[in-house]
Design an enzyme around this catalytic site. Sequence first.
Site, PDB file in Angstrom:
ATOM      1  N   ARG A  42       0.828  -1.219   0.000  1.00 21.75           N
ATOM      2  CA  ARG A  42       0.000   0.000   0.000  1.00 21.75           C
ATOM      3  C   ARG A  42       0.859   1.265   0.000  1.00 21.75           C
ATOM      4  O   ARG A  42       0.537   2.231  -0.682  1.00 21.75           O
ATOM      5  CB  ARG A  42      -0.974  -0.037   1.184  1.00 21.75           C
ATOM      6  CG  ARG A  42      -1.993  -1.136   0.965  1.00 21.75           C
ATOM      7  CD  ARG A  42      -3.084  -1.231   1.972  1.00 21.75           C
ATOM      8  NE  ARG A  42      -3.816  -2.483   1.727  1.00 21.75           N
ATOM      9  CZ  ARG A  42      -4.837  -2.906   2.429  1.00 21.75           C
ATOM     10  NH1 ARG A  42      -5.296  -2.185   3.419  1.00 21.75           N
ATOM     11  NH2 ARG A  42      -5.434  -4.053   2.139  1.00 21.75           N
ATOM     12  N   ASP A 151     -18.503   5.087   8.259  1.00 25.04           N
ATOM     13  CA  ASP A 151     -17.185   4.488   8.056  1.00 25.04           C
ATOM     14  C   ASP A 151     -16.159   5.615   8.200  1.00 25.04           C
ATOM     15  O   ASP A 151     -16.500   6.787   8.018  1.00 25.04           O
ATOM     16  CB  ASP A 151     -17.088   3.851   6.657  1.00 25.04           C
ATOM     17  CG  ASP A 151     -15.992   2.791   6.575  1.00 25.04           C
ATOM     18  OD1 ASP A 151     -16.313   1.590   6.577  1.00 25.04           O
ATOM     19  OD2 ASP A 151     -14.802   3.169   6.518  1.00 25.04           O
TER      20      ASP A 151
HETATM   21  C1  LIG Z   1     -13.555  -5.215   6.201  1.00 19.20           C
HETATM   22  S1  LIG Z   1     -14.598  -3.817   6.128  1.00 19.20           S
HETATM   23  C2  LIG Z   1     -16.115  -4.495   6.802  1.00 19.20           C
HETATM   24  C3  LIG Z   1     -17.336  -4.030   6.033  1.00 19.20           C
HETATM   25  C4  LIG Z   1     -18.657  -4.624   6.487  1.00 19.20           C
HETATM   26  N1  LIG Z   1     -18.956  -4.274   7.858  1.00 19.20           N
HETATM   27  C5  LIG Z   1     -18.677  -6.121   6.301  1.00 19.20           C
HETATM   28  O1  LIG Z   1     -18.604  -6.861   7.296  1.00 19.20           O
HETATM   29  O2  LIG Z   1     -18.771  -6.580   5.166  1.00 19.20           O
HETATM   30  C6  LIG Z   1     -13.972  -2.849   7.509  1.00 19.20           C
HETATM   31  C7  LIG Z   1     -14.338  -1.380   7.435  1.00 19.20           C
HETATM   32  O3  LIG Z   1     -14.014  -0.780   8.688  1.00 19.20           O
HETATM   33  C8  LIG Z   1     -13.604   0.546   8.430  1.00 19.20           C
HETATM   34  N2  LIG Z   1     -12.839   1.065   9.589  1.00 19.20           N
HETATM   35  C9  LIG Z   1     -11.597   0.734   9.991  1.00 19.20           C
HETATM   36  N3  LIG Z   1     -11.245   1.457  11.076  1.00 19.20           N
HETATM   37  C10 LIG Z   1     -12.293   2.252  11.379  1.00 19.20           C
HETATM   38  C11 LIG Z   1     -12.544   3.221  12.380  1.00 19.20           C
HETATM   39  N4  LIG Z   1     -11.634   3.530  13.327  1.00 19.20           N
HETATM   40  N5  LIG Z   1     -13.750   3.854  12.389  1.00 19.20           N
HETATM   41  C12 LIG Z   1     -14.687   3.558  11.456  1.00 19.20           C
HETATM   42  N6  LIG Z   1     -14.511   2.651  10.465  1.00 19.20           N
HETATM   43  C13 LIG Z   1     -13.322   2.011  10.435  1.00 19.20           C
HETATM   44  C14 LIG Z   1     -12.784   0.442   7.157  1.00 19.20           C
HETATM   45  O4  LIG Z   1     -12.687   1.682   6.473  1.00 19.20           O
HETATM   46  C15 LIG Z   1     -13.568  -0.619   6.375  1.00 19.20           C
HETATM   47  O5  LIG Z   1     -14.445  -0.035   5.440  1.00 19.20           O
END
Ligand SMILES: C[S@@+](CC[C@H](N)C(=O)[O-])C[C@H]1O[C@@H](n2cnc3c(N)ncnc32)[C@H](O)[C@@H]1O
Length: 281
Positions: A42, A151
């Site tokens: 990345r 998010d």
């Molecule tokens: C793997 S995805 C999960 C998406 C969905 N909840 C699912 O289970 O399919 C994780 C998400 O968490 C978000 N994320 C990571 N750290 C975060 C934070 N501190 N606050 C809010 N969102 C966060 C990332 O941007 C990402 O879009």
Amino acid sequence: MTNVRERASSLSSAEFRFVCAFVYDTTGIVLNEGKREMLYRRLTRITRERELDGFSAYCDLLKSQPEKERDYFINAITTNLTSFFREQHHFDYMTQHEIPNIISNAGNNKRLRIWSSASSTGEEPYSIAITVNEAMKAVMTQWDVKILATDIDSNVLAQGKQGVYDEKKIEDIPTKFKEKYFRRGSNQNKSNVKVANELQRLITFKQLNLLHQWPMKGPFDIIFCRNVIIYFDKETQLDLFERYYELLKPGGLLMLGHSENLGQYQQYFENVGRTIFRKPL
Ligand SMILES: C[S@@+](CC[C@H](N)C(=O)[O-])C[C@H]1O[C@@H](n2cnc3c(N)ncnc32)[C@H](O)[C@@H]1O
């Protein structure tokens, strides 16, 4: 030819430590040695996009302009993997148990609030919206239904808000949902589908870092916190569970991802299904 593992070692220990600390302090995401190659890939993309000639120059940029660079950097670092009806059993539980119970216990309070707290590109909140719309078909017009989708990543939120997906993304959903809730694009967009307005109306997309203060008061009937706490340490997880608990209605549900659990916070919830937890009444 060197492989990624060898090249990843060109990220110095000091740079690696600095970037990990920046990510942790900003997002709560814990990166360790096991994530070095992912981070290397990345960062390589980032330095190319920023037209810098090395990781050390990027670390200097993060140090000198943290505010300016933060959003772009976090968007590039987060893992956003998601899909429609991921972990189908949560949607089945809503259809078979939760929504019918909410409808029959509502009395005059016909209000439903659901929060998708790491909504990524929107597939999760749209799956929730389809589930609710189907399960409440007969009564939907009498209800005040709102789904909040948040998010940290502003790019994925913009995509979610737009509601446009490659048709491959909806390949596995039932045909009746495809026909009812998605419109096919035309001309250069003919391999895309757009989510129907009746779903979009139910959802508000907002940027929110789970580590920061939460402006909403709730209470929520259901909170989805799936496949995000896995990236956090135990302390951050416990703090979040306490805050989710406070925002849930008594009797409300917390949905976690397939490899996540409440750890020592489990004692405050009742486990009513696979990774489905109820705040007691
Ligand atoms: C793997 S995805 C999960 C998406 C969905 N909840 C699912 O289970 O399919 C994780 C998400 O968490 C978000 N994320 C990571 N750290 C975060 C934070 N501190 N606050 C809010 N969102 C966060 C990332 O941007 C990402 O879009």
